[in-house]
Design an enzyme around this catalytic site. Sequence first.
Site, PDB file in Angstrom:
ATOM      1  N   GLY A  83      -3.012 -19.258  52.021  1.00  0.00           N
ATOM      2  CA  GLY A  83      -2.606 -18.631  50.769  1.00  0.00           C
ATOM      3  C   GLY A  83      -1.849 -17.344  51.002  1.00  0.00           C
ATOM      4  O   GLY A  83      -2.205 -16.552  51.875  1.00  0.00           O
ATOM      5  N   ARG A  88      -0.364 -25.003  54.079  1.00  0.00           N
ATOM      6  CA  ARG A  88      -1.616 -25.449  54.685  1.00  0.00           C
ATOM      7  C   ARG A  88      -1.293 -26.733  55.434  1.00  0.00           C
ATOM      8  O   ARG A  88      -0.613 -27.609  54.906  1.00  0.00           O
ATOM      9  CB  ARG A  88      -2.688 -25.663  53.622  1.00  0.00           C
ATOM     10  N   ASP A 143      -9.179 -16.835  56.855  1.00  0.00           N
ATOM     11  CA  ASP A 143     -10.119 -17.507  57.747  1.00  0.00           C
ATOM     12  C   ASP A 143      -9.620 -18.862  58.219  1.00  0.00           C
ATOM     13  O   ASP A 143      -9.823 -19.238  59.379  1.00  0.00           O
ATOM     14  CB  ASP A 143     -11.498 -17.634  57.086  1.00  0.00           C
ATOM     15  N   THR A 188      -5.457 -11.702  53.261  1.00  0.00           N
ATOM     16  CA  THR A 188      -6.069 -12.554  52.247  1.00  0.00           C
ATOM     17  C   THR A 188      -6.582 -11.682  51.117  1.00  0.00           C
ATOM     18  O   THR A 188      -7.183 -10.626  51.369  1.00  0.00           O
ATOM     19  CB  THR A 188      -7.219 -13.394  52.815  1.00  0.00           C
ATOM     20  N   ASP A 223      -9.029 -12.268  49.336  1.00  0.00           N
ATOM     21  CA  ASP A 223     -10.479 -12.410  49.226  1.00  0.00           C
ATOM     22  C   ASP A 223     -11.252 -11.314  49.947  1.00  0.00           C
ATOM     23  O   ASP A 223     -12.436 -11.100  49.667  1.00  0.00           O
ATOM     24  CB  ASP A 223     -10.923 -13.768  49.784  1.00  0.00           C
ATOM     25  N   ASP A 240     -12.585 -11.342  52.810  1.00  0.00           N
ATOM     26  CA  ASP A 240     -13.828 -11.983  53.260  1.00  0.00           C
ATOM     27  C   ASP A 240     -13.936 -12.138  54.773  1.00  0.00           C
ATOM     28  O   ASP A 240     -14.806 -12.874  55.257  1.00  0.00           O
ATOM     29  CB  ASP A 240     -13.971 -13.360  52.607  1.00  0.00           C
ATOM     30  N   MET A 279     -10.016 -15.036  41.533  1.00  0.00           N
ATOM     31  CA  MET A 279     -10.167 -15.900  42.696  1.00  0.00           C
ATOM     32  C   MET A 279     -11.373 -15.485  43.534  1.00  0.00           C
ATOM     33  O   MET A 279     -11.869 -14.364  43.427  1.00  0.00           O
ATOM     34  CB  MET A 279      -8.895 -15.894  43.537  1.00  0.00           C
ATOM     35  N   ARG A 319     -13.586 -18.408  45.918  1.00  0.00           N
ATOM     36  CA  ARG A 319     -14.456 -19.595  45.925  1.00  0.00           C
ATOM     37  C   ARG A 319     -15.775 -19.315  46.620  1.00  0.00           C
ATOM     38  O   ARG A 319     -16.828 -19.763  46.166  1.00  0.00           O
ATOM     39  CB  ARG A 319     -13.751 -20.762  46.633  1.00  0.00           C
ATOM     40  N   ALA A 335     -15.771  -3.169  33.894  1.00  0.00           N
ATOM     41  CA  ALA A 335     -16.448  -4.348  33.339  1.00  0.00           C
ATOM     42  C   ALA A 335     -17.952  -4.122  33.330  1.00  0.00           C
ATOM     43  O   ALA A 335     -18.483  -3.341  34.134  1.00  0.00           O
ATOM     44  CB  ALA A 335     -16.093  -5.583  34.153  1.00  0.00           C
ATOM     45  N   LYS A 373     -22.439  -1.449  21.926  1.00  0.00           N
ATOM     46  CA  LYS A 373     -21.225  -1.859  22.648  1.00  0.00           C
ATOM     47  C   LYS A 373     -20.338  -2.696  21.745  1.00  0.00           C
ATOM     48  O   LYS A 373     -20.774  -3.679  21.153  1.00  0.00           O
ATOM     49  CB  LYS A 373     -21.588  -2.667  23.892  1.00  0.00           C
ATOM     50  N   SER A 381     -17.428  -4.094  22.812  1.00  0.00           N
ATOM     51  CA  SER A 381     -16.750  -5.146  23.581  1.00  0.00           C
ATOM     52  C   SER A 381     -17.440  -5.296  24.926  1.00  0.00           C
ATOM     53  O   SER A 381     -18.093  -4.366  25.409  1.00  0.00           O
ATOM     54  CB  SER A 381     -15.267  -4.804  23.791  1.00  0.00           C
ATOM     55  N   GLU A 403     -14.365 -17.401  40.819  1.00  0.00           N
ATOM     56  CA  GLU A 403     -14.212 -18.831  40.580  1.00  0.00           C
ATOM     57  C   GLU A 403     -15.303 -19.657  41.251  1.00  0.00           C
ATOM     58  O   GLU A 403     -15.620 -20.764  40.799  1.00  0.00           O
ATOM     59  CB  GLU A 403     -12.836 -19.310  41.055  1.00  0.00           C
ATOM     60  N   ARG A 455     -13.938 -15.162  24.540  1.00  0.00           N
ATOM     61  CA  ARG A 455     -12.696 -15.774  25.008  1.00  0.00           C
ATOM     62  C   ARG A 455     -12.745 -15.813  26.536  1.00  0.00           C
ATOM     63  O   ARG A 455     -13.356 -14.944  27.170  1.00  0.00           O
ATOM     64  CB  ARG A 455     -11.456 -14.982  24.572  1.00  0.00           C
ATOM     65  N   GLN A 482      -2.791 -13.346  40.769  1.00  0.00           N
ATOM     66  CA  GLN A 482      -3.373 -12.313  41.630  1.00  0.00           C
ATOM     67  C   GLN A 482      -2.731 -12.269  43.013  1.00  0.00           C
ATOM     68  O   GLN A 482      -2.838 -11.265  43.714  1.00  0.00           O
ATOM     69  CB  GLN A 482      -4.875 -12.561  41.809  1.00  0.00           C
TER      70      GLN A 482
END
Length: 329
Positions: free
Chosen positions: A10, A78, A109, A132, A134, A136, A176, A178, A193, A220, A222, A229, A253, A261
């Site tokens: 990616g 890939r 990775d 990446t 991620d 990770d 994103m 996984r 958030a 609150k 909102s 994901e 929503r 991203q």
Amino acid sequence: MRIGVLCSGGDAPGMNACLRSVVRAATSDGHEVIGIRRGYQGLIDEDFFAGGADSGCMSARSVSHILERGGTVLHSSRCQAFTTPQGLQTAAAALRRNGIDALIPIGGDGTFRGAVALGKVWSGQIIGCPATIDNDLVGTDLTIGFATAVATAVDCIDKLRDTAESHERMFLVEVMGRNSGHLALATALAGSAEIACVPEVNVDADSIAKHVRELRSLGKQSIIIVVAEGDEQGGAVALNQKLAQAGCPYGTRTVILGHVQRGGSPSPPDRILATRLGDFAVRSLAAGATGMMAGDSAGRCRLVTLAETFATHKPLPEHEVELLERMSC
């Protein structure tokens, strides 16, 4: 030394900045750089950069004005064939046939797993650069592209907060990740958030709904929930359905940010990180290192074995998980 460079897996903002750094660091030290297009598939196909006088050779001028560009000018892919013994042998033969002494793969990775496998059938040097969104990979505090992806997601959340406040709604924003919640957690913190749902932390829909009801009782107007994901609830859409069944007090929503991203001009921190790691990878090759990743730890470049980068799961910063909970009130 003749150095091959490719981008695999990616795409991530800053890949071009890293490529630029590799080319300019190498050429300034008298090395040749062969650009390999479309990742490991391009290596198997011997699909090399076409902008130089010599087949595949990249010069300092060929990477002018790409530091600020998203994506990768070498393209990425890939490659299923690279997971087979025959594909690895074909790639190794291509490296030998083109006189490539060392390889710098830029990616995550999957890219590094491929590099480890290639190292078993090819005697050249390999130093990877971590790119990446991620974040990770074990052995580096940050990966190239992570900071930009967080900034992109936060920009979207800032806009969503306006409409959430206006209509007194709850938005579930899927990012994103996984197998890793680093992007979701950082986005939740920077985007103010209330909740982050990540693969590393087990939280059921009933518990989330209860917390949301408590926040509603505190006034609150909102709520923003950032959902990785790969969260155990099945992503934002599935979680939204479960929250409705659990008695969520808000109109809701869902927004799936998806591949947006990965795109965009890299942020200044990603440009600097990519430049530092690309240069460090070249210097490490010149020093004789191989089978390693060029990483960053506490602001200093370091080498970590490629196999170590994906051998274990990179844990979330526990203090950041606790910090988000303290800020959610």
